[in-house]
Design a protein around this motif. Sequence first.
Motif, PDB file in Angstrom:
ATOM      1  N   LEU A 143      52.806  46.215  28.439  1.00 38.07           N
ATOM      2  CA  LEU A 143      52.422  45.352  29.548  1.00 38.07           C
ATOM      3  C   LEU A 143      53.438  44.268  29.849  1.00 38.07           C
ATOM      4  N   GLY A 144      54.283  43.920  28.889  1.00 42.33           N
ATOM      5  CA  GLY A 144      55.344  42.968  29.163  1.00 42.33           C
ATOM      6  C   GLY A 144      54.970  41.525  28.881  1.00 42.33           C
ATOM      7  N   PRO A 145      55.653  40.562  29.536  1.00 38.89           N
ATOM      8  CA  PRO A 145      55.506  39.142  29.208  1.00 38.89           C
ATOM      9  C   PRO A 145      54.167  38.572  29.631  1.00 38.89           C
ATOM     10  N   SER A 146      53.663  37.660  28.798  1.00 34.69           N
ATOM     11  CA  SER A 146      52.422  36.966  29.096  1.00 34.69           C
ATOM     12  C   SER A 146      52.403  35.707  28.231  1.00 34.69           C
ATOM     13  N   SER A 147      51.245  35.099  28.128  1.00 36.77           N
ATOM     14  CA  SER A 147      51.063  33.927  27.267  1.00 36.77           C
ATOM     15  C   SER A 147      49.607  33.904  26.846  1.00 36.77           C
ATOM     16  N   LEU A 148      49.307  33.047  25.886  1.00 38.81           N
ATOM     17  CA  LEU A 148      47.932  32.973  25.398  1.00 38.81           C
ATOM     18  C   LEU A 148      46.977  32.626  26.532  1.00 38.81           C
ATOM     19  N   ARG A 149      47.403  31.777  27.465  1.00 41.64           N
ATOM     20  CA  ARG A 149      46.555  31.438  28.607  1.00 41.64           C
ATOM     21  C   ARG A 149      46.486  32.591  29.606  1.00 41.64           C
ATOM     22  N   ASP A 150      47.627  33.183  29.921  1.00 47.45           N
ATOM     23  CA  ASP A 150      47.652  34.192  30.978  1.00 47.45           C
ATOM     24  C   ASP A 150      46.991  35.498  30.574  1.00 47.45           C
ATOM     25  N   VAL A 151      46.919  35.763  29.255  1.00 48.34           N
ATOM     26  CA  VAL A 151      46.320  37.014  28.817  1.00 48.34           C
ATOM     27  C   VAL A 151      44.823  37.048  29.102  1.00 48.34           C
ATOM     28  N   THR A 152      44.228  35.894  29.399  1.00 49.19           N
ATOM     29  CA  THR A 152      42.806  35.869  29.758  1.00 49.19           C
ATOM     30  C   THR A 152      42.526  36.641  31.042  1.00 49.19           C
ATOM     31  N   ASP A 153      43.556  36.859  31.845  1.00 51.72           N
ATOM     32  CA  ASP A 153      43.376  37.606  33.094  1.00 51.72           C
ATOM     33  C   ASP A 153      43.448  39.116  32.879  1.00 51.72           C
ATOM     34  N   LEU A 154      43.740  39.529  31.645  1.00 55.74           N
ATOM     35  CA  LEU A 154      43.951  40.951  31.372  1.00 55.74           C
ATOM     36  C   LEU A 154      42.761  41.834  31.736  1.00 55.74           C
ATOM     37  N   PRO A 155      41.516  41.466  31.376  1.00 58.62           N
ATOM     38  CA  PRO A 155      40.400  42.350  31.755  1.00 58.62           C
ATOM     39  C   PRO A 155      40.302  42.591  33.261  1.00 58.62           C
ATOM     40  N   ALA A 156      40.474  41.522  34.047  1.00 62.91           N
ATOM     41  CA  ALA A 156      40.408  41.696  35.503  1.00 62.91           C
ATOM     42  C   ALA A 156      41.565  42.545  36.002  1.00 62.91           C
ATOM     43  N   ALA A 157      42.764  42.326  35.438  1.00 55.43           N
ATOM     44  CA  ALA A 157      43.928  43.092  35.869  1.00 55.43           C
ATOM     45  C   ALA A 157      43.762  44.572  35.533  1.00 55.43           C
ATOM     46  N   VAL A 158      43.059  44.853  34.429  1.00 58.22           N
ATOM     47  CA  VAL A 158      42.849  46.243  34.018  1.00 58.22           C
ATOM     48  C   VAL A 158      41.840  46.939  34.923  1.00 58.22           C
ATOM     49  N   TYR A 159      40.737  46.290  35.184  1.00 54.40           N
ATOM     50  CA  TYR A 159      39.622  46.984  35.840  1.00 54.40           C
ATOM     51  C   TYR A 159      39.580  46.835  37.354  1.00 54.40           C
ATOM     52  N   LEU A 160      40.239  45.825  37.907  1.00 56.28           N
ATOM     53  CA  LEU A 160      40.204  45.674  39.357  1.00 56.28           C
ATOM     54  C   LEU A 160      41.309  46.491  40.002  1.00 56.28           C
ATOM     55  N   GLN A 161      41.236  47.786  39.782  1.00 56.11           N
ATOM     56  CA  GLN A 161      42.148  48.741  40.385  1.00 56.11           C
ATOM     57  C   GLN A 161      41.337  49.944  40.840  1.00 56.11           C
ATOM     58  N   PRO A 162      41.747  50.594  41.907  1.00 60.64           N
ATOM     59  CA  PRO A 162      40.941  51.699  42.433  1.00 60.64           C
ATOM     60  C   PRO A 162      40.647  52.771  41.402  1.00 60.64           C
ATOM     61  N   GLN A 163      41.625  53.088  40.533  1.00 59.77           N
ATOM     62  CA  GLN A 163      41.439  54.162  39.573  1.00 59.77           C
ATOM     63  C   GLN A 163      40.370  53.863  38.532  1.00 59.77           C
ATOM     64  N   SER A 164      40.027  52.587  38.364  1.00 58.24           N
ATOM     65  CA  SER A 164      38.991  52.237  37.398  1.00 58.24           C
ATOM     66  C   SER A 164      37.610  52.690  37.850  1.00 58.24           C
ATOM     67  N   PHE A 165      37.469  53.000  39.131  1.00 60.31           N
ATOM     68  CA  PHE A 165      36.176  53.397  39.676  1.00 60.31           C
ATOM     69  C   PHE A 165      36.114  54.904  39.952  1.00 60.31           C
ATOM     70  N   VAL A 166      37.084  55.633  39.409  1.00 60.28           N
ATOM     71  CA  VAL A 166      37.140  57.086  39.594  1.00 60.28           C
ATOM     72  C   VAL A 166      36.687  57.765  38.312  1.00 60.28           C
ATOM     73  N   ASP A 167      35.769  58.699  38.411  1.00 62.96           N
ATOM     74  CA  ASP A 167      35.241  59.391  37.232  1.00 62.96           C
ATOM     75  C   ASP A 167      36.094  60.583  36.816  1.00 62.96           C
ATOM     76  N   ASP A 168      36.682  61.251  37.772  1.00 61.71           N
ATOM     77  CA  ASP A 168      37.455  62.451  37.451  1.00 61.71           C
ATOM     78  C   ASP A 168      38.732  62.078  36.701  1.00 61.71           C
ATOM     79  N   ASP A 169      38.946  62.655  35.521  1.00 63.61           N
ATOM     80  CA  ASP A 169      40.088  62.305  34.677  1.00 63.61           C
ATOM     81  C   ASP A 169      41.419  62.633  35.357  1.00 63.61           C
ATOM     82  N   LEU A 170      41.478  63.772  36.014  1.00 65.56           N
ATOM     83  CA  LEU A 170      42.727  64.173  36.654  1.00 65.56           C
ATOM     84  C   LEU A 170      43.103  63.214  37.772  1.00 65.56           C
ATOM     85  N   THR A 171      42.133  62.859  38.609  1.00 70.36           N
ATOM     86  CA  THR A 171      42.396  61.926  39.710  1.00 70.36           C
ATOM     87  C   THR A 171      42.763  60.555  39.189  1.00 70.36           C
ATOM     88  N   ARG A 172      42.020  60.088  38.185  1.00 70.26           N
ATOM     89  CA  ARG A 172      42.308  58.770  37.629  1.00 70.26           C
ATOM     90  C   ARG A 172      43.696  58.729  36.994  1.00 70.26           C
TER      91      ARG A 172
END
Length: 328
Positions: A143-172
């Motif tokens: 994931l690259g550079p971050s900080s103890l404060r900025d890493v708190t945004d990691l869950p939102a950065a991970v899940y707020l993407q279109p592919q997070s709402f796709v069930d099909d493994d191939l499409t995701r």
Amino acid sequence: MRTLSAAVLAAALLGGCATAQRPDPLEPVNRKVFAFNEALDRAVLKPVATRYVEHVPEYLRTSLSNFFGNLRDAWSAANLFLQGRPKDGLDEMLRFSVNTVFGAAGLMDVASPMGLYAHREDLGQTLGHWGAGSGAYLVLPLLGPSSLRDVTDLPAAVYLQPQSFVDDDLTRGTLNALNIVGRRADALPATRMLDEMALDRYIFTRDAYLQRRQSLIERDRQTDEGDEDDGGDDSYPAPPADEDAADAPPGPQSRLGPEPRPALRTAAHGAGVSPTRSQPAWPAAQAELAVPAVPIGAPDLLPAAAGHVAARVLGGCSSGRCLPAAAL
């Protein structure tokens, strides 16, 4: 994920050791992770991203970048409200709504021509806005550079993407691969400059990342103070006129607003750098982009995407936007 958890735990334990004079108490560990990320980039990501730029038309790359960044506008709006900037928050929500409804789920950026530019706020900036220090500098695996404060945004950065709402493994997996390669492609100009400029890439990247993040927080504070002085009017100024381009035909519209300066165009575009009141100059503004790492994706990103990347003859991130991820 075990390595990532260990890095975050160590940073939390050593966060009190980080100071303005010594922001990197984990430097020995960070350097090893940085070397791993760079090796992965040289072996896979950079070659694939280069081919992607060579063979995929710019308008299609821009549309995909718009699509993957659309949901982040909603999260940015939430952070603007948390920072006590309701007008900007409403503008950002309007931007998200307009692009989702009239821009084909964000593939087209129809909001920027209306003056609704992306603010690109995250939880790390919100915490900084209210006085939280950055804490220990971190280099996260993949994931690259971050900080103890900025890493708190990691869950939102991970899940707020279109592919997070796709069930099909191939499409995701395919969407993850496209997101990774697209972000790395956007960072190619910045990494070329970094190759030419930096004697110690690790130090250059770290200092530029920390300076960039601090500049964003200071900009937000100045904007907030300006709102109090001028009665809350925080409308964006009109972009500077470009006489040479006045008669040029319109190109593909990026979600980041009017045409950035030519030297920064591709890099700014992938990092989510919108034309704001204060735009830091090169190293601080761009080095985060130059960090070769995998853009943040779903937790199953690597196993799900690896096969599709190889199958596409495709050759990562960073925070933040990246996280500005591979960089800013």
